[in-house]
Design an enzyme around this catalytic site. Sequence first.
Site, PDB file in Angstrom:
ATOM      1  N   HIS A 107     -35.110   3.596 -22.981  1.00 46.53           N
ATOM      2  CA  HIS A 107     -34.932   2.251 -23.515  1.00 46.53           C
ATOM      3  C   HIS A 107     -35.333   1.164 -22.520  1.00 46.53           C
ATOM      4  CE1 HIS A 107     -31.316   2.610 -21.130  1.00 46.53           C
ATOM      5  NE2 HIS A 107     -31.187   1.303 -21.216  1.00 46.53           N
ATOM      6  N   HIS A 112     -36.652  -4.084 -20.938  1.00 47.11           N
ATOM      7  CA  HIS A 112     -35.478  -3.447 -21.553  1.00 47.11           C
ATOM      8  C   HIS A 112     -35.591  -3.632 -23.059  1.00 47.11           C
ATOM      9  CE1 HIS A 112     -31.294  -2.764 -22.673  1.00 47.11           C
ATOM     10  NE2 HIS A 112     -31.157  -2.153 -21.499  1.00 47.11           N
TER      11      HIS A 112
END
Length: 187
Positions: free
Chosen positions: A86, A101
């Site tokens: 992620h 992110h």
Amino acid sequence: MGLFDKIKSKFVSDDGTFTPPEASFATRPDTVYAPVSGVLIPLEEVNDEIISAGLIGNGYGILPTGNGVLYSPVNGRIGATTVTNHSIGIATHEGIEVLIHIGIGTVNMKGKGFKRLVEANDEVHAGQPIMLFDVDAIKLAGHDEVIACVISNPDAFAKIRHVGASGTLIGDRPLVKIGDPLLVAKK
């Protein structure tokens, strides 16, 4: 074979694996470019206390539009990856450390809906696909799909200019496309 089949065959291998095309845009070594197309939002408005406080770095949030491909926003070396895919870090040869992110709380998805296309220490160039992500899976899991793109070592620079802008606005916010300049780091 029709036109759609010809185009599709360029990006899907014989085993059915999708290979995203590279993006091509002019680059400068002091600039971080948009890794996805989407709507720019100030970090302060990202629905995460750590990101909105600037604790992971200085940059933008981007509400993604498009196909779920994350492109390298700089030329550099992959410095950090996560098991859950992620987030990813990239260090440029000029010393800019970029952290991307994907989503808020997406670490809890344990990698479902994410596929990393690069490994730690790989050399990458701006516009190279580095990650695939499924926006629908992120939303279905109850998470915010905003992507934070930041310079994670802002103290190494005298000034970081926010240059993300566009003539196209959605709800008074600029719409950027892959490769649009976002941040300029000056020593």
